[in-house]
Design a protein around this motif. Structure first.
Motif, mmCIF file in Angstrom:
data_model
loop_
_atom_site.group_PDB
_atom_site.id
_atom_site.type_symbol
_atom_site.label_atom_id
_atom_site.label_comp_id
_atom_site.label_asym_id
_atom_site.label_seq_id
_atom_site.Cartn_x
_atom_site.Cartn_y
_atom_site.Cartn_z
ATOM 1 N N LEU A 473 0.828 -1.215 0.000
ATOM 2 C CA LEU A 473 0.000 0.000 0.000
ATOM 3 C C LEU A 473 0.860 1.261 0.000
ATOM 4 N N GLU A 474 1.935 1.256 0.811
ATOM 5 C CA GLU A 474 2.817 2.435 0.830
ATOM 6 C C GLU A 474 3.482 2.665 -0.514
ATOM 7 N N GLU A 475 3.897 1.556 -1.187
ATOM 8 C CA GLU A 475 4.494 1.719 -2.506
ATOM 9 C C GLU A 475 3.498 2.278 -3.517
ATOM 10 N N SER A 476 2.245 1.801 -3.430
ATOM 11 C CA SER A 476 1.215 2.333 -4.338
ATOM 12 C C SER A 476 1.002 3.829 -4.108
ATOM 13 N N ILE A 477 0.902 4.181 -2.811
ATOM 14 C CA ILE A 477 0.712 5.614 -2.492
ATOM 15 C C ILE A 477 1.903 6.436 -2.958
ATOM 16 N N GLU A 478 3.079 5.879 -2.738
ATOM 17 C CA GLU A 478 4.288 6.613 -3.164
ATOM 18 C C GLU A 478 4.344 6.770 -4.669
ATOM 19 N N GLN A 479 3.933 5.695 -5.407
ATOM 20 C CA GLN A 479 3.906 5.784 -6.876
ATOM 21 C C GLN A 479 2.908 6.834 -7.345
ATOM 22 N N VAL A 480 1.722 6.842 -6.704
ATOM 23 C CA VAL A 480 0.691 7.836 -7.082
ATOM 24 C C VAL A 480 1.196 9.252 -6.802
ATOM 25 N N ASN A 481 1.826 9.448 -5.632
ATOM 26 C CA ASN A 481 2.365 10.783 -5.317
ATOM 27 C C ASN A 481 3.443 11.192 -6.302
ATOM 28 N N SER A 482 4.283 10.211 -6.684
ATOM 29 C CA SER A 482 5.335 10.517 -7.664
ATOM 30 C C SER A 482 4.741 10.908 -9.003
ATOM 31 N N ASN A 483 3.684 10.161 -9.435
ATOM 32 C CA ASN A 483 3.034 10.517 -10.701
ATOM 33 C C ASN A 483 2.410 11.903 -10.630
ATOM 34 N N ILE A 484 1.780 12.203 -9.476
ATOM 35 C CA ILE A 484 1.163 13.534 -9.319
ATOM 36 C C ILE A 484 2.219 14.633 -9.400
ATOM 37 N N SER A 485 3.362 14.421 -8.707
ATOM 38 C CA SER A 485 4.417 15.439 -8.745
ATOM 39 C C SER A 485 4.997 15.600 -10.145
ATOM 40 N N ASP A 486 5.143 14.444 -10.862
ATOM 41 C CA ASP A 486 5.665 14.531 -12.237
ATOM 42 C C ASP A 486 4.704 15.305 -13.139
ATOM 43 N N LYS A 487 3.399 14.986 -13.009
ATOM 44 C CA LYS A 487 2.427 15.712 -13.829
ATOM 45 C C LYS A 487 2.391 17.195 -13.473
ATOM 46 N N ALA A 488 2.533 17.502 -12.179
ATOM 47 C CA ALA A 488 2.552 18.919 -11.775
ATOM 48 C C ALA A 488 3.764 19.630 -12.368
ATOM 49 N N ASN A 489 4.910 18.948 -12.353
ATOM 50 C CA ASN A 489 6.108 19.557 -12.958
ATOM 51 C C ASN A 489 5.931 19.756 -14.461
ATOM 52 N N ASP A 490 5.324 18.729 -15.131
ATOM 53 C CA ASP A 490 5.084 18.874 -16.571
ATOM 54 C C ASP A 490 4.142 20.039 -16.846
ATOM 55 N N LEU A 491 3.060 20.148 -16.034
ATOM 56 C CA LEU A 491 2.118 21.251 -16.211
ATOM 57 C C LEU A 491 2.800 22.596 -15.994
ATOM 58 N N LYS A 492 3.670 22.644 -14.992
ATOM 59 C CA LYS A 492 4.399 23.895 -14.737
ATOM 60 C C LYS A 492 5.294 24.255 -15.907
ATOM 61 N N GLN A 493 5.971 23.244 -16.480
ATOM 62 C CA GLN A 493 6.833 23.501 -17.635
ATOM 63 C C GLN A 493 6.028 23.960 -18.839
ATOM 64 N N LEU A 494 4.849 23.326 -19.063
ATOM 65 C CA LEU A 494 4.004 23.736 -20.197
ATOM 66 C C LEU A 494 3.510 25.171 -20.012
ATOM 67 N N ARG A 495 3.121 25.530 -18.787
ATOM 68 C CA ARG A 495 2.691 26.909 -18.547
ATOM 69 C C ARG A 495 3.825 27.890 -18.773
ATOM 70 N N GLU A 496 5.014 27.489 -18.355
ATOM 71 C CA GLU A 496 6.162 28.363 -18.594
ATOM 72 C C GLU A 496 6.435 28.517 -20.090
ATOM 73 N N GLN A 497 6.323 27.405 -20.862
ATOM 74 C CA GLN A 497 6.519 27.497 -22.306
ATOM 75 C C GLN A 497 5.451 28.372 -22.960
ATOM 76 N N ILE A 498 4.194 28.231 -22.504
ATOM 77 C CA ILE A 498 3.110 29.081 -23.059
ATOM 78 C C ILE A 498 3.390 30.548 -22.765
ATOM 79 N N ARG A 499 3.849 30.819 -21.547
ATOM 80 C CA ARG A 499 4.142 32.216 -21.218
ATOM 81 C C ARG A 499 5.264 32.774 -22.085
ATOM 82 N N ARG A 500 6.302 31.957 -22.285
ATOM 83 C CA ARG A 500 7.411 32.406 -23.135
ATOM 84 C C ARG A 500 6.964 32.615 -24.576
ATOM 85 N N LEU A 501 6.110 31.684 -25.087
ATOM 86 C CA LEU A 501 5.617 31.842 -26.455
ATOM 87 C C LEU A 501 4.753 33.093 -26.589
#
Length: 615
Positions: A473-501
C-alpha cells in the motif's frame, strides 16, 4: 562561523534568552542554501571570561568580545574515535582522487603516512588556495602550523607533531587539521564561483534565489544586535520586530492566511483528539495494542534468554580454563619442588668449586624468582576462581529471578498452566534443575523451545503478511504521489513554455508593427522623390525639345551657309585651277626661254605663286 560546532564560544553566563534563536531561524522558506550561516545554539557554562580565536579587542570596548582571549580551545571532534578517523581518511582519499593528486594514495597508505607524504598532500591542497605556493625546504615543522594559524584554524597544532606525523597519538590531530583545510578549500571554490554574494534588495519584488536575500537580512540583523550587545544591551525587541517585518515582506507572508490556517489547525486538532478518544473504546484496537505489547515482551524474553545462555556458556568456559590453569600451575609447582629437592641432594652429596657455588646460587635465585612469580600467579588464579564462583552464584540468583519473571510473563500471556488459553495443551513451565534430572532438563528445554519457536513463527508469519500488505500500500501511495508530482512539474513547464511563447509573439508583433511603420515612411519618401523626379524629367524634356528645335533651325542656317561657302570654294578652286594651268603654260614657255635656271628655283616660285593665289 562553523568552527563552533557544539559548544558556546562565550564562557560567561548567558544573559540573552536562548529561545530568540528559534525566532531568528523561523523563516517561511524551508530551502537551505550554502550561503546561510550555520551558527549553533548557545549553551551557557559556568566560567567568568570569554575566549576567542580572533585575538583580544582594545580596552575601549564596553565588554570583552565573545571571540576574545588567548585560551586554547578544546577540539570537540571525536578524533580519538577509530570510526571517525576512518571516515576522515576516506574523505581525504576521495578529495585527493577527485582533485587529481599526482601521487598514488589509498586508504591503507593514509593509515600512518610518513612526513614526506604528508608534506606532499599539504602542499597539493594548499596550492588549490594559492597556486603560487611552494613548500619551503627548511623549518617545515614551523611553517605548516603557521600557515594553518594564518588561515584561521581554531586549534593548536604543535611543532613536535610535525616530526612524527604518522604516529598513532599524532596522526588524528594532523588529520583533523587536513580535513578542516579541505573544507576551507571547498568553501573557497564555492565562493569563487559566485559573482556576487548579495544581490540588490528591493521591496519584495526581487525573486529569492538560494537564500541570498535571507543571508543579507540575517547579516544586517546579526551585526546590529551584536553591536548593541557589545554596548551592554540584553534585549533586542525593536530589532526583532524589524527583522520579522522584513522577513514577512521578503517572503510575502499573508497574515490573514496564517490566521485561517491556525484556526483550521485548531479545528483539526480537536477532531483528532475526538477520534483518538473514540478509538480508545474500540476492542479491536485494544487487542491489537495488547498483541503488539506481547510481541515486544516475547522478543525481550527471547533476547534475554539468549543472553543468559551465552553468559552461562562464557562462565563455564572461564571456569574450565581456570581449572586447567590451576591444575597446570599445581603440576609446575610439584615439578619445581622435586627439582629443588634433587638439587639440594646434589648440593649436599657433591663437592663444588667456588664458580660452581656462584652459578648454583645464581640459578637458585632465578628459581626462587620463578617460584615467587608462580606463587603469585597461583594466588591470582585462586582469587579469580573465587571471584568467578561468586559471579556464578550471583548469576544463578539472577537466573532464578529471571525464571520467576518468565513464569510471571507466561501467566500474563496465558501460557501457564497447561489448561491456559494460549498453551494449547502444552506445558511451558520451567522448573529448577533440582526438580529435573540432567537429561530431563535438556528434553524439557528443547520441547519448550520448539513450542515457543512454533508460536513465534505463527506470529511472525502473521506480522510478515500484514507488513507486506502495508509495504505494498505504501508503494502504491508513493507511486501515485510521484506521478502527481511529475504531472505537476510537466504542467508547470508547459505553462512556462506558453508564457514564453506569448511573450515572443507579443515581441514579434511589436517588431512587425515597427517594421510596417518604417516601410510606410520609406514608401512615402520614395513616392515623393518619384513625383519630384517626374516633374524634373517633364521640365527637362520640354527644355530639350525647345533646344532641339533651336538646334534644327541653327542647323538649317549653318547648312545653307555651308552650301554657299562650298559653292564659293568650288568656284574659287575652278578659277585657281584655270590660273594654275595658265601659269604652267607660262612656266613651260619660260623654261624654253631660260633653260639654265635651276629647276628648284622654278618650282619654288611656282609654289609661292600657288600659295598666294589660294590665300
Amino acid at each position: 562561523m562553523n568552527r563552533a560546532s557544539s559548544s558556546r564560544l562565550s564562557e560567561l553566563p548567558q544573559r540573552v534568552e536562548s529561545n530568540r534563536m528559534s525566532m531568528v531561524y523561523a523563516t517561511p522558506q524551508s530551502k537551505q542554501s550554502f550561503g546561510k550561516l550555520n551558527i549553533p545554539k548557545p549553551q551557557s557554562v559556568t566560567s567568568e571570561r570569554r575566549t576567542s580565536f580572533f585575538g583580544s579587542r582594545g580596552t575601549g570596548m564596553a565588554r570583552n568580545s565573545a571571540f576574545g582571549g588567548t585560551e586554547k580551545m578544546k577540539d570537540p571532534r571525536p578524533l580519538h574515535d577509530k570510526a571517525y578517523v576512518q571516515q576522515c581518511i576516506r574523505q581525504l582519499c576521495e578529495f585527493l582522487s577527485e582533485k587529481g593528486f599526482p601521487g598514488s594514495m589509498s586508504v591503507k597508505s593514509l593509515q600512518s603516512p610518513s612526513t614526506k607524504e604528508f608534506l606532499k598532500i599539504f602542499e597539493f591542497i594548499y596550492c588549490l588556495l594559492d597556486p603560487t605556493f611552494q613548500m619551503p625546504t627548511s623549518k617545515v615543522e614551523e611553517e605548516v602550523p603557521r600557515i594553518l594559524k594564518d588561515l584561521g584554524y581554531p586549534f593548536v597544532l604543535s611543532k613536535s607533531s610535525m616530526y612524527s606525523v604518522g604516529a598513532p597519538h599524532t596522526w588524528p590531530q594532523v588529520l583533523g587539521a587536513v580535513v578542516w583545510l579541505i573544507d576551507t578549500v571547498k568553501v573557497f571554490c564555492c565562493m569563487s564561483d559566485q559573482d556576487l554574494l548579495f544581490a540588490d534588495f528591493s521591496d519584495g519584488s526581487t525573486e529569492i534565489e538560494d537564500g541570498v536575500e535571507f543571508n543579507k537580512l540575517f547579516m544586517e540583523y546579526t551585526a546590529e544586535t551584536y553591536n548593541k550587545f557589545m554596548q551592554g544591551a540584553d534585549t533586542f525587541d525593536e530589532e526583532d520586530a524589524d527583522y520579522l517585518a522584513k522577513l514577512k515582506r521578503l517572503y510575502n507572508v499573508d497574515e490573514g492566511l496564517l490566521t485561517s490556517m491556525e484556526e483550521k489547525y485548531r479545528i483539526l486538532s480537536g477532531e483528532v483528539e475526538r477520534l483518538e478518544k473514540e478509538s480508545q473504546t474500540d476492542r479491536l484496537m485494544v487487542k491489537r495494542t495488547e498483541k503488539v505489547k506481547l510481541q515486544t515482551d516475547l522478543q525481550k524474553l527471547q533476547s534475554y534468554r539468549s543472553n543468559l545462555e551465552s553468559f552461562k556458556a562464557n562462565l563455564e568456559n572461564k571456569a574450565s580454563g581456570l581449572a586447567e590453569e590451576l591444575e597446570a600451575s599445581g603440576l609446575q609447582v610439584e615439578t619445581l619442588k622435586q627439582e629443588e629437592s634433587r638439587l639440594q641432594h646434589i648440593l649436599s652429596t657433591q663437592k663444588f668449586t667456588p664458580a660452581d657455588i656462584e652459578r648454583i646460587n645464581w640459578e637458585k635465585r632465578e628459581l626462587q624468582q620463578t617460584i615467587n612469580s608462580l606463587s603469585k600467579s597461583l594466588e591470582q588464579a585462586e582469587q579469580h576462581m573465587w571471584n568467578e564462583e561468586i559471579a556464578l552464584a550471583k548469576a544463578k540468583e539472577t537466573a532464578e529471578v529471571k525464571l520467576a519473571e518468565y513464569h510471571k510473563l507466561a501467566r500474563k500471556l496465558k501460557l501457564i498452566p497447561v489448561s491456559a488459553e494460549n498453551a494449547c495443551g502444552h506445558d511451558f513451565e520451567i522448573r529448577t534443575s533440582t526438580e529435573y534430572g540432567p537429561s530431563t532438563m535438556v528434553q524439557c528445554r528443547t520441547q519448550i523451545q520448539q513450542l515457543l519457536r512454533k508460536l513465534i513463527t505463527d506470529v511472525d508469519e502473521e506480522c510478515s503478511r500484514l507488513t507486506d500488505m502495508k509495504l505494498s500500500l505504501e508503494e502504491s501511495i508513493e507511486q501515485v504521489n510521484s506521478n502527481i508530482s511529475d504531472k505537476a512539474n510537466d504542467l508547470k513547464q508547459l505553462r512556462e513554455q506558453i508564457r514564453r511563447l506569448d511573450e515572443q509573439l507579443e515581441q514579434d508583433m511589436q517588431d512587425i508593427a515597427h517594421e510596417e511603420q518604417k516601410w510606410s515612411a520609406e514608401m512615402e519618401s520614395v513616392e515623393t522623390h518619384r513625383k519630384l523626379l517626374e516633374k524634373k524629367v517633364t521640365l527637362g524634356y520640354d527644355e530639350s525639345v525647345e533646344q532641339l528645335k533651336a538646334a534644327q533651325q541653327q542647323y538649317h542656317l549653318v547648312l545653307q551657309e555651308t552650301n554657299e561657302e562650298r559653292r564659293t570654294v568650288v568656284n574659287n578652286l575652278a578659277s585657281v585651277l584655270t590660273t594654275a594651268a595658265n601659269h604652267l603654260s607660262i612656266v613651260e614657255v619660260s623654261l624654253h626661254l631660260a633653260p639654265n635656271l635651276p629647276l628648284i628655283f622654278i618650282l619654288f616660285l611656282a609654289l609661292i605663286f600657288l600659295f598666294t593665289i589660294t590665300t
